[in-house]
Design an enzyme around this catalytic site. Structure first.
Site, short mmCIF file in Angstrom:
data_model
loop_
_atom_site.label_atom_id
_atom_site.label_comp_id
_atom_site.label_asym_id
_atom_site.label_seq_id
_atom_site.Cartn_x
_atom_site.Cartn_y
_atom_site.Cartn_z
N LYS A 189 -9.69 -11.30 27.00
CA LYS A 189 -10.71 -10.61 26.21
C LYS A 189 -11.61 -9.78 27.13
O LYS A 189 -11.88 -8.62 26.88
CB LYS A 189 -11.52 -11.66 25.44
CG LYS A 189 -12.58 -11.06 24.55
CD LYS A 189 -13.29 -12.12 23.75
CE LYS A 189 -14.48 -11.50 23.02
NZ LYS A 189 -15.26 -12.47 22.26
N GLU B 96 -8.54 -16.05 37.19
CA GLU B 96 -7.17 -16.60 37.16
C GLU B 96 -6.19 -15.56 36.61
O GLU B 96 -5.13 -15.31 37.18
CB GLU B 96 -7.11 -17.85 36.27
CG GLU B 96 -7.87 -19.06 36.80
CD GLU B 96 -9.30 -19.13 36.27
OE1 GLU B 96 -9.88 -18.07 35.93
OE2 GLU B 96 -9.83 -20.26 36.20
N GLY C 148 -12.73 -16.14 22.04
CA GLY C 148 -11.47 -16.40 22.74
C GLY C 148 -10.63 -17.49 22.10
O GLY C 148 -9.43 -17.33 21.87
N ARG C 149 -11.24 -18.62 21.77
CA ARG C 149 -10.46 -19.75 21.24
C ARG C 149 -10.13 -19.59 19.76
O ARG C 149 -9.53 -20.46 19.16
CB ARG C 149 -11.17 -21.07 21.52
CG ARG C 149 -12.62 -21.12 21.09
CD ARG C 149 -13.33 -22.33 21.68
NE ARG C 149 -14.76 -22.36 21.37
CZ ARG C 149 -15.70 -21.73 22.06
NH1 ARG C 149 -15.38 -20.99 23.11
NH2 ARG C 149 -16.97 -21.80 21.70
N GLU D 153 -14.75 -27.08 23.74
CA GLU D 153 -15.50 -25.90 24.19
C GLU D 153 -16.47 -25.45 23.09
O GLU D 153 -17.54 -24.91 23.36
CB GLU D 153 -14.54 -24.75 24.56
CG GLU D 153 -15.19 -23.69 25.44
CD GLU D 153 -14.20 -22.67 26.01
OE1 GLU D 153 -13.74 -21.81 25.25
OE2 GLU D 153 -13.90 -22.73 27.21
N HIS E 163 4.95 -45.27 23.60
CA HIS E 163 5.46 -45.95 24.79
C HIS E 163 4.57 -45.71 26.00
O HIS E 163 4.99 -45.90 27.14
CB HIS E 163 6.89 -45.49 25.06
CG HIS E 163 7.80 -45.83 23.92
ND1 HIS E 163 8.46 -47.04 23.84
CD2 HIS E 163 8.09 -45.15 22.79
CE1 HIS E 163 9.16 -47.07 22.71
NE2 HIS E 163 8.94 -45.94 22.04
N LYS F 25 -17.55 -21.45 37.46
CA LYS F 25 -16.98 -20.13 37.82
C LYS F 25 -17.82 -19.50 38.92
O LYS F 25 -17.29 -18.97 39.89
CB LYS F 25 -17.02 -19.19 36.60
CG LYS F 25 -15.97 -19.44 35.56
CD LYS F 25 -16.02 -18.31 34.53
CE LYS F 25 -15.28 -18.68 33.26
NZ LYS F 25 -15.43 -17.70 32.19
O1 F6P Z 1 -13.79 -19.96 30.65
C1 F6P Z 1 -13.81 -20.05 29.28
C2 F6P Z 1 -13.28 -18.81 28.62
O2 F6P Z 1 -14.29 -17.86 28.52
C3 F6P Z 1 -12.72 -19.15 27.26
O3 F6P Z 1 -13.67 -19.24 26.28
C4 F6P Z 1 -11.72 -18.07 27.08
O4 F6P Z 1 -10.81 -18.40 26.07
C5 F6P Z 1 -11.11 -18.01 28.45
O5 F6P Z 1 -12.19 -18.24 29.32
C6 F6P Z 1 -10.40 -16.74 28.79
O6 F6P Z 1 -11.24 -15.63 28.73
P1 F6P Z 1 -10.65 -14.18 28.73
O7 F6P Z 1 -9.80 -14.00 27.53
O8 F6P Z 1 -11.83 -13.27 28.74
O9 F6P Z 1 -9.82 -14.00 29.98
#
Ligand code: F6P
Length: 530
Positions: free
Chosen positions: A191, A197, A249-250, A335, A366, A495
């Site tokens: 987003k 990452e 995002g979620r 979250e 199990h 972060k």
């Molecule tokens: O670190 C949390 C977060 O902001 C989530 O809410 C989100 O889904 C994820 O990181 C990824 O964010 P982005 O889509 O901006 O890379």
């Protein structure tokens, strides 16, 4: 005004005096303590909620303003107050509904245009000789499409989809190994297009593609709200699918972030997925609170966590293809509702979101079910089960799966008495004190709550219903708790510190003396890195 929290506390104390199984003496409990929408059935009869408690819980929801807040969400009010944003993921699946206004404008034209562009792109990719799609994203830009793509594998008729999320090089390395860079499409899903990452993995994938004869210009697409950043990364604007800041995002699998899923299952099946969510939205918005599935699921959550004090809940899909659902729900629920302050900034007076965990049945049986059945902590269990599998030639497997799921909720509720356990021990030949000791190990206290969600089959429509059900459950719990379910400030500090620690890890900066533990750990790492 009645304090419903207090009433519920008293009702919980009363519930301690009775067994869930006793509640079934009242007529028709299974029917009265379950609700249906479409073909989906939610059974909460195996909880210690009686009619009076349910009424109080519904009053709690009503007085917390769930109905007004729900309307505010669906109509584009900025209910994400700490970020000043609307929460309109429901617009992304409002395929057959009317206008959805935001800031005086109907957003539906844009939603339909973006969907049409996604369909065109997905169709082109499915016919282009692309064999593999790698979605690079994390959190909501990974878990939704990854979970849904796994869930709907019987509907895959497009390229294979892979998901890279972790910054650990092991992830991308393992996923790219064996792929042909000339026939792979990389989708960078972020987003913000700043997530470290994702950007690190995206650059690695771009270098891999260049080094192995692929063409990043043609074979990269982006899903993001930050189109300026996708452009500077070098992604062809025709292959960028944007979405608005009112999609969290979620909550984003319903739009561009779902592109890999659409490529895997095709646009028609993706539409069915959206329609399932739309059906749940319509139910959630219209149904009376006493019959409202997301509301009732939320109320069982509030009852178990905030009132009875059970700190965790287990999500147990007896559906192998939903094995990622617990991880998906960990982000969605934890979250969203893992907050310590109310909307107005004051301290939350109750515990907020529970710890959510789980695994697919029967595997969990199990592994951790021992604790669920005989441990000292009560873990409310949420079972999910399809009436039909997708393997008609393996019908007997499915029958066994069903029997196991039903057996678990029955065992949790009924348990096994000391008397029965004594008989079992006696049958095994134990006598005297040894018999008594052996018997005690075989007692199941029972009276442990569970709910069961039943659906005909895990198809795209049903998966849409399930995800939307949980989204609205989180929303209702958040409103009752008075928190903002749509921000995530709690992820920021880690972060920031990771950014400031990077030069320390690289050895270009000394660890600050303020953090002796970090300095010791870094020294160890440097020693072992030679
Ligand atoms: O670190 C949390 C977060 O902001 C989530 O809410 C989100 O889904 C994820 O990181 C990824 O964010 P982005 O889509 O901006 O890379």
């Amino acid at each position: 005004m009645t304090d419903h929290w207090q009433t519920l506390g008293a009702q919980a104390a009363g519930a301690q005096e009775r067994r869930i199984s006793d509640l079934f003496r009242h007529n028709n409990r299974s029917a009265v303590f379950s609700t249906q929408t479409g073909d989906m059935l939610f059974d909460y009869s195996k909880t210690n909620i009686d009619a009076a408690t349910r009424d109080t819980l519904v009053l709690l929801a009503r007085d917390a303003g769930v109905e007004d807040r729900r309307e505010a969400m669906f109509t584009g009010a900025k209910i994400n107050e700490t970020e000043g944003r609307a929460v309109l993921h429901t617009a992304l699946r409002n395929l057959d509904g009317g206008a959805v206004m935001f800031d005086g404008q109907d957003v539906m034209a844009q939603v339909h245009d973006t969907l049409a562009a996604m369909r065109r792109f997905a169709n082109r990719i499915r016919e282009s000789g692309i064999t593999d799609v790698v979605n690079i994203g994390i959190g909501g830009s990974d878990l939704g499409p990854a979970m849904a793509t796994a869930a709907l594998s019987p509907y895959h008729d497009g390229p294979r989809c892979h998901f890279v999320s972790n910054v650990d090089g092991a992830d991308i390395s393992d996923k790219l190994r064996g792929l042909d860079a000339k026939t792979t499409l990389v989708i960078v899903a972020s987003k913000t297009f700043t997530t470290v990452e994702t950007m690190t993995n995206a650059r690695t994938a771009r270098a891999w593609m260049r080094d192995h004869g692929g063409d990043p210009k043609r074979q990269f697409a982006a899903l993001s709200s930050a189109t300026d950043k996708t452009e500077s990364f070098g992604i062809d604007p025709d292959q960028v699918f944007g979405f608005e800041e009112w999609v969290g995002g979620r909550y984003s699998v319903w739009g561009p972030i779902g592109l890999s899923l659409m490529i895997a299952i095709g646009a028609k099946a993706f539409d069915a997925f959206l329609r399932g969510a739309q059906a749940m939205d319509i139910h959630f918005r219209a149904a009376d609170l006493h019959e409202n599935m997301p509301v009732l699921l939320a109320l069982t959550g509030i009852w178990h966590n905030q009132i009875c004090g059970y700190a965790t809940r287990a999500v147990l899909p007896y559906d192998e293809r939903l094995a990622m659902l617990p991880s998906y729900l960990q982000q969605l629920e934890m979250e969203s509702n893992g907050k310590g302050v109310l909307m107005d900034g004051s301290d939350a007076p109750h515990h907020t979101g529970p710890v959510v965990w789980g695994a697919a049945g029967t595997n969990g049986q199990h592994a951790f079910y021992q604790l669920i059945h005989q441990g000292t902590r009560i873990v409310p269990c949420e079972f999910l089960l399809a009436a039909r599998g997708h393997e008609p030639d393996l019908h007997h497997h499915h029958q066994l799966l069903i029997a196991n799921c039903l057996a678990q909720s029955k065992a949790l509720m009924e348990g096994r008495s000391l008397e029965t356990a004594r008989k079992i021990a006696a049958d095994k030949g134990f006598t005297g004190a040894d018999l008594e000791r052996q018997a005690r190990h075989r007692v199941f206290g029972g009276n442990r709550p569970s709910t069961t969600l039943l659906y005909p089959q895990l198809d795209p429509f049903t998966l849409g219903q399930i995800i939307a059900l949980y989204e609205h459950r989180v929303f209702v719990e958040g409103v009752i708790l008075g928190i903002n379910s749509f921000d995530q400030w709690g992820v920021e500090l880690g972060k920031e510190l990771a950014t400031s620690l990077q030069p320390v890890v690289d050895g270009t900066k000394q660890a600050s003396n303020d953090y002796p533990s970090t300095a010791t750990l870094v020294a160890y790492i440097h020693r072992h890195q030679g």
